[in-house]
Design a protein around this motif. Structure first.
Motif, short mmCIF file in Angstrom:
data_model
loop_
_atom_site.label_atom_id
_atom_site.label_comp_id
_atom_site.label_asym_id
_atom_site.label_seq_id
_atom_site.Cartn_x
_atom_site.Cartn_y
_atom_site.Cartn_z
N LYS A 1 -17.72 31.89 41.72
CA LYS A 1 -17.89 33.10 40.89
C LYS A 1 -16.83 34.14 41.23
O LYS A 1 -16.34 34.85 40.35
CB LYS A 1 -19.27 33.73 41.11
CG LYS A 1 -20.43 32.80 40.80
CD LYS A 1 -20.57 32.53 39.33
CE LYS A 1 -21.81 31.71 39.03
NZ LYS A 1 -21.74 31.00 37.77
N GLU A 2 -16.51 34.25 42.53
CA GLU A 2 -15.48 35.22 42.93
C GLU A 2 -14.11 34.79 42.39
O GLU A 2 -13.31 35.62 41.98
CB GLU A 2 -15.43 35.37 44.45
CG GLU A 2 -16.72 35.88 45.10
CD GLU A 2 -17.02 37.36 44.83
OE1 GLU A 2 -16.12 38.11 44.43
OE2 GLU A 2 -18.18 37.75 45.01
N PHE A 3 -13.87 33.47 42.37
CA PHE A 3 -12.63 32.97 41.78
C PHE A 3 -12.60 33.31 40.30
O PHE A 3 -11.57 33.70 39.76
CB PHE A 3 -12.52 31.44 41.94
CG PHE A 3 -11.64 31.01 43.08
CD1 PHE A 3 -10.34 31.46 43.22
CD2 PHE A 3 -12.11 30.10 44.02
CE1 PHE A 3 -9.53 31.04 44.26
CE2 PHE A 3 -11.31 29.67 45.08
CZ PHE A 3 -10.00 30.15 45.19
N GLU B 1 -8.01 41.93 44.96
CA GLU B 1 -9.24 42.23 45.70
C GLU B 1 -10.23 41.07 45.63
O GLU B 1 -10.86 40.70 46.62
CB GLU B 1 -9.85 43.51 45.10
CG GLU B 1 -11.12 43.93 45.75
CD GLU B 1 -11.11 45.38 46.24
OE1 GLU B 1 -10.13 46.10 46.03
OE2 GLU B 1 -12.12 45.74 46.84
N GLU B 2 -10.35 40.49 44.44
CA GLU B 2 -11.29 39.36 44.28
C GLU B 2 -10.85 38.15 45.11
O GLU B 2 -11.69 37.43 45.66
CB GLU B 2 -11.43 38.97 42.80
CG GLU B 2 -12.00 40.05 41.91
CD GLU B 2 -13.42 40.48 42.28
OE1 GLU B 2 -14.08 39.77 43.04
OE2 GLU B 2 -13.84 41.54 41.81
N ILE B 3 -9.53 37.95 45.20
CA ILE B 3 -9.04 36.83 46.01
C ILE B 3 -9.44 37.06 47.48
O ILE B 3 -9.79 36.12 48.20
CB ILE B 3 -7.50 36.67 45.85
CG1 ILE B 3 -7.17 36.20 44.43
CG2 ILE B 3 -6.93 35.72 46.90
CD1 ILE B 3 -7.67 34.79 44.07
N MET B 4 -9.44 38.32 47.90
CA MET B 4 -9.90 38.62 49.26
C MET B 4 -11.39 38.30 49.41
O MET B 4 -11.82 37.80 50.44
CB MET B 4 -9.64 40.08 49.62
CG MET B 4 -8.20 40.28 50.00
SD MET B 4 -7.76 41.97 50.45
CE MET B 4 -9.29 42.80 50.57
N HIS B 5 -12.17 38.60 48.37
CA HIS B 5 -13.61 38.28 48.43
C HIS B 5 -13.80 36.77 48.55
O HIS B 5 -14.70 36.30 49.24
CB HIS B 5 -14.34 38.77 47.16
CG HIS B 5 -14.32 40.26 46.99
ND1 HIS B 5 -14.79 40.88 45.87
CD2 HIS B 5 -13.88 41.24 47.82
CE1 HIS B 5 -14.65 42.20 46.01
NE2 HIS B 5 -14.09 42.44 47.18
N VAL B 6 -12.95 36.02 47.84
CA VAL B 6 -13.01 34.56 47.91
C VAL B 6 -12.73 34.08 49.34
O VAL B 6 -13.51 33.32 49.92
CB VAL B 6 -11.95 33.91 46.97
CG1 VAL B 6 -11.79 32.42 47.27
CG2 VAL B 6 -12.32 34.10 45.51
FE1 OFO Z 1 -16.03 40.22 44.09
O1 OFO Z 1 -16.58 41.80 43.42
FE2 OFO Z 1 -15.93 42.01 41.75
O2 OFO Z 1 -16.55 40.55 40.98
#
Ligand code: OFO
Length: 169
Positions: A16-18, A49-54
């Motif tokens: 989902k983050e990807f 930022e999302e890649i960091m969440h991944v």
């Molecule tokens: Fe990963 O926070 Fe936005 O989707």
């Protein structure tokens, strides 16, 4: 050590983050076609930022001796409408992601998985910030409506978004 159920749920969230990253990159490209470089830049920073969440979640699965399972990423839409519609869609998406994180937390609590609860707390806090940041852009966009001068001003402001600070694992 995490359970197989928790591992699968975290792998789903990695996907989902990807997708979030993919969608924001598509939005960035779309904003460029609208002639809004500041909007495009903001979306590009959001992609990063999302890649960091991944990678943070990927690292956690690894650190817990789990197995990472990278799945096919859904194709994002190509067009997102007006500048206001783009950010309304962004807000709606972040609210959806917040809900996913809360569901993961519910599972960690149910499993009495204290390490994952602590890990997920970072994402809970992060989602509050994500939604607040987007709300701060939706409000002025609603005010300016179709006014070109107002949109140019917002575009200028969005061009100043800094790159995300790299996370320490
Ligand atoms: Fe990963 O926070 Fe936005 O989707």
């Amino acid at each position: 050590m995490i359970s197989a159920k928790m591992q699968d749920a975290l792998n789903e969230q990695v996907n989902k983050e990807f997708f979030s990253a993919y969608m924001y990159l598509a939005m960035s490209a779309y904003c460029n076609t609208l002639g809004l470089p500041g909007f495009a830049h903001w979306m590009r920073m959001q992609y990063e930022e999302e890649i960091m969440h991944v990678t943070k979640m990927y690292d956690y699965i690894m650190d817990q001796g789990g197995e990472v399972n990278l799945m096919a990423i859904e194709q994002p839409e190509k067009e997102y409408g007006t500048p206001l519609a783009i950010f309304e869609k962004t807000l709606e998406h972040e609210q959806y992601v917040t809900n996913l994180i809360h569901r993961l937390m519910d599972l960690a609590v149910e499993e009495r998985d204290y390490a994952t609860q602590t890990f997920l707390q970072w994402y809970v806090t992060e989602q509050v910030e994500e939604e607040a940041n987007v709300n701060d852009i939706v409000s002025p966009l609603r005010m300016v409506g179709e006014d070109k001068g107002g949109l140019m001003m917002i575009d200028q402001q969005l061009s100043g978004r800094l790159a995300p600070t790299p996370l320490t694992a």
